[in-house]
Scaffold this motif. Structure first.
Motif, short mmCIF file in Angstrom:
data_model
loop_
_atom_site.label_atom_id
_atom_site.label_comp_id
_atom_site.label_asym_id
_atom_site.label_seq_id
_atom_site.Cartn_x
_atom_site.Cartn_y
_atom_site.Cartn_z
N GLN A 433 -46.98 -35.85 -42.06
CA GLN A 433 -48.03 -34.85 -42.14
C GLN A 433 -48.09 -34.07 -40.83
O GLN A 433 -48.44 -34.63 -39.79
N PRO A 434 -47.70 -32.80 -40.79
CA PRO A 434 -47.72 -32.05 -39.53
C PRO A 434 -49.16 -31.70 -39.13
O PRO A 434 -49.99 -31.40 -39.96
N TYR A 435 -49.41 -31.74 -37.83
CA TYR A 435 -50.72 -31.37 -37.31
C TYR A 435 -50.63 -30.18 -36.36
O TYR A 435 -51.59 -29.45 -36.19
N ALA A 436 -49.52 -30.00 -35.69
CA ALA A 436 -49.35 -28.87 -34.79
C ALA A 436 -49.21 -27.59 -35.61
O ALA A 436 -48.62 -27.57 -36.68
N TYR A 437 -49.79 -26.52 -35.10
CA TYR A 437 -49.71 -25.26 -35.83
C TYR A 437 -49.89 -24.09 -34.87
O TYR A 437 -50.36 -24.21 -33.74
N ARG A 465 -52.39 -19.85 -40.63
CA ARG A 465 -51.83 -21.01 -39.92
C ARG A 465 -50.42 -21.31 -40.41
O ARG A 465 -50.17 -21.46 -41.61
N ASP A 466 -49.53 -21.45 -39.45
CA ASP A 466 -48.17 -21.92 -39.76
C ASP A 466 -47.99 -23.27 -39.05
O ASP A 466 -47.99 -23.34 -37.82
N TYR A 467 -47.82 -24.32 -39.85
CA TYR A 467 -47.71 -25.67 -39.31
C TYR A 467 -46.28 -25.98 -38.91
O TYR A 467 -45.31 -25.42 -39.44
N ALA A 468 -46.18 -26.89 -37.95
CA ALA A 468 -44.85 -27.32 -37.49
C ALA A 468 -44.11 -28.02 -38.62
O ALA A 468 -44.72 -28.66 -39.49
N GLN A 469 -42.80 -27.94 -38.58
CA GLN A 469 -41.96 -28.59 -39.60
C GLN A 469 -41.75 -30.05 -39.24
O GLN A 469 -41.30 -30.36 -38.14
N ALA A 470 -42.09 -30.94 -40.14
CA ALA A 470 -41.83 -32.37 -39.91
C ALA A 470 -40.36 -32.68 -40.23
O ALA A 470 -39.78 -32.12 -41.15
N GLN A 471 -39.78 -33.55 -39.49
CA GLN A 471 -38.37 -33.92 -39.67
C GLN A 471 -38.25 -35.43 -39.84
O GLN A 471 -38.50 -36.19 -38.92
N PRO A 472 -37.83 -35.96 -40.99
CA PRO A 472 -37.72 -35.19 -42.24
C PRO A 472 -39.11 -34.99 -42.84
O PRO A 472 -40.06 -35.63 -42.42
N GLY A 473 -39.26 -34.15 -43.80
CA GLY A 473 -40.57 -33.93 -44.38
C GLY A 473 -40.54 -32.86 -45.44
O GLY A 473 -39.48 -32.36 -45.82
N PRO A 474 -41.70 -32.53 -45.91
CA PRO A 474 -41.81 -31.51 -46.96
C PRO A 474 -41.50 -30.13 -46.41
O PRO A 474 -41.35 -29.96 -45.21
N PRO A 475 -41.42 -29.12 -47.27
CA PRO A 475 -41.19 -27.75 -46.79
C PRO A 475 -42.29 -27.32 -45.81
O PRO A 475 -43.38 -27.87 -45.82
N GLU A 476 -41.94 -26.35 -45.00
CA GLU A 476 -42.89 -25.87 -43.99
C GLU A 476 -44.22 -25.48 -44.64
O GLU A 476 -44.27 -24.82 -45.67
N ARG A 477 -45.29 -25.89 -44.00
CA ARG A 477 -46.62 -25.67 -44.55
C ARG A 477 -47.25 -24.41 -43.96
O ARG A 477 -47.21 -24.17 -42.76
N HIS A 478 -47.86 -23.59 -44.82
CA HIS A 478 -48.61 -22.41 -44.40
C HIS A 478 -49.97 -22.42 -45.08
O HIS A 478 -50.07 -22.63 -46.29
N ASP A 479 -51.04 -22.22 -44.30
CA ASP A 479 -52.40 -22.16 -44.83
C ASP A 479 -53.01 -20.79 -44.55
O ASP A 479 -52.87 -20.25 -43.44
N ASP A 480 -53.69 -20.25 -45.55
CA ASP A 480 -54.55 -19.08 -45.37
C ASP A 480 -55.99 -19.57 -45.47
O ASP A 480 -56.39 -20.16 -46.49
#
Length: 529
Positions: A433-437, A465-480
């Protein structure tokens, strides 16, 4: 009065003679007959003068505009002056002011043009503009123009002015309570005049009523003020700042949170890494602050905030915060202020399982430019270091913020808006779960005080918000994220108020389970002393 200073060609002699003898219909007819190149402009201009003298302002304006298009147009200052006179007779006062101001470019016409523009501004319902025009005319007025200027000043002298002068006399005599009564009455008679409000604050300052002084002077700066009055107002505010001043505030509230498992409203902006949602919960809030303002431009503050959820499922999402801050601000020159701040915060979570959540330390700096008494532009920069306690290590990291904001003070409403860039570098890259953004935020706000008893606040904004990509992890997360708030406070006394507040966060994420809506509604009581 139409100015007729024009050299006519020989073919216009008869029209000119008729005009000089007051035979305006004949002068118009002869001028129109002579309105052929190369003297069409001069002939049409004379026809316009004759029409105006005959009381036909609309026809005169038509001829003036035609003359301006000819190959031999009239001289610009005289043309603007006569056009302004036509517009005034047609009760197009705002346009008349503009043409009179253009006529004032000719030094020989400056005084009389500015005075006549002042009369037009009065009839347009802008006495403050008329005062400024009168002030511009004063240094260049002489002879007959002085009489016109005195007449304009007489029209601008109102009951408000009389009360203001009485207040000044009482202030100079050291009768500050009497002075404040006069200034407040002057302000009531002319709510757009900032000088009365500023001097009401100055009188309150001399009486030791610092809260009233600060309120009056701040509101006065949002109104019409000359440059000297604005400087005096800021000097009074500096005097207020130079005095040691303690402030206390307490607010108790209760309400409903539709989704206590999302914490988008919390200043620490933490998440428990879940998509947990549940039923609404009753919530109680306690906010207490102590603020010590000291010289020069210093502020030391402590704040305590408690958010407590009633439902057993949400109790562990309760939040308690302690914040300590120190700031210093200095006026570098008139209209420019620089400041710096340092702060710390401790956050705890839970009720039955009360535990440490996060420790925060921050450093900040800002610069503010007061473009006028009504507007301020400000740039804030801040660095924050975060440390998550045991179990919340993913909250450790750094945050950097840059904020550019603008404020417009148009009494009784103050508008604000701005842009914020945020880099939140927390969490572990190996986490699922990425927290950096990285965030880009836009917002706008409005607040107003009505009838000295009711405060209203509105705010709204958008965050990408554009969240950091987790490695490995789900596709890059973007929140409006869309957020907003509305609040109202009714002051029963100067220190006691009833308050109501509503906050909203709508989060839309490309990771669908992380989308949510959050509504928080509270009613409360506030004390300030």
């Amino acid at each position: 009065m139409i100015v007729a200073a024009l050299l006519l060609a020989a073919s216009l002699d008869d029209a000119q003679a008729a005009f000089a003898n007051g035979a305006y219909p004949e002068a118009e007819s002869l001028a129109l007959a002579a309105a052929e190149p190369p003297h069409a402009g001069a002939a049409l201009y004379l026809a316009a003068l004759a029409r105006f003298r005959a009381g036909r302002a609309a026809d005169a304006l038509e001829a003036l505009d035609a003359a301006a298009k000819a190959a031999d147009p009239p001289e610009a200052p005289l043309w603007h002056y006569n056009r302004a006179a036509c517009l005034y007779e047609l009760q197009r006062f705002g346009e008349s002011v503009l043409d009179y101001e253009q006529a004032a470019a000719d030094p020989s016409l400056a005084a009389v043009s500015l005075v006549n523009a002042g009369f037009a501004a009065i009839d347009a319902g802008s006495p403050e503009q008329a005062r400024m025009l009168a002030d511009r005319a004063r240094p260049v007025a002489s002879g007959p123009a002085l009489e016109l200027l005195a007449d304009l000043d007489a029209h601008l002298t109102t009951d408000s002015d009389a009360e203001y002068r009485a207040g000044l006399a009482a202030f100079d005599a050291g009768k500050f309570a009497e002075a404040r009564a006069h200034f407040r009455k002057s302000s009531a008679l002319d709510p757009t005049d900032g000088r009365s409000r500023v001097m009401s604050g100055a009188s309150a300052l001399r009486l030791g009523a610092k809260d009233d002084a600060r309120d009056d002077i701040t509101r006065g700066l949002a109104l019409r003020l000359g440059a000297d009055d604005a400087r005096a107002a800021r000097a009074y505010l500096s005097e207020l700042t130079a005095r040691s001043d303690w402030r206390f505030a307490l607010r108790l509230g209760a309400g409903v949170d539709t989704d206590p498992f999302q914490t988008g409203l919390d200043p620490v902006d933490f998440s428990r890494g879940g998509t947990t949602t549940g039923k609404a919960s009753a919530v109680g809030t306690t906010d207490f602050s102590v603020d010590w303002r000291f010289f020069p431009g210093g502020d030391l503050s402590y704040a305590f905030d408690q958010l407590a959820y009633a439902s057993s499922a949400a109790q562990d999402y309760s939040l308690q915060q302690h914040a300590l801050g120190l700031s210093l601000e200095s006026s570098i020159r008139d209209g420019l202020r620089l400041g710096a701040s340092a702060g710390g915060q401790l956050a705890f979570t839970g009720l039955s399982s009360f535990s440490g959540l996060q420790a925060v330390a921050s450093l900040g700096a800002w610069g503010a430019i007061d473009e006028s008494g009504r507007s301020t532009t400000r740039l804030d920069l801040q660095y924050t270091r975060k440390h998550g306690f045991s179990g919340y290590g993913y909250l450790s990291g750094n945050r950097a913020d840059a904020v550019l904001s603008q404020e417009w003070r148009l009494d009784p409403v103050t508008f604000g808006g701005g842009y914020q860039f945020r880099l939140e570098d927390i969490g572990e890259q190996a986490s699922q779960q990425p927290y950096a953004y990285l965030a880009n935020i836009l917002w706008a706000s409005a607040r107003a005080r009505l009838s000295d008893r009711l405060d209203l606040d509105l705010s709204a904004g958008y965050e990408s918000r554009d969240y950091a990509q987790a490695q490995p992890g789900p596709p890059e997360r973007h929140d409006d994220r869309w957020f907003g708030g509305a609040a109202a406070s009714l002051w029963l006394t100067k220190k006691l108020a009833l308050s109501m507040r509503y906050d909203l966060v709508l989060n839309r994420s490309n990771a669908a389970p992380l989308s949510y809506d959050k509504h928080l509604f509270t009613l409360g009581t506030a004390w300030a002393w």
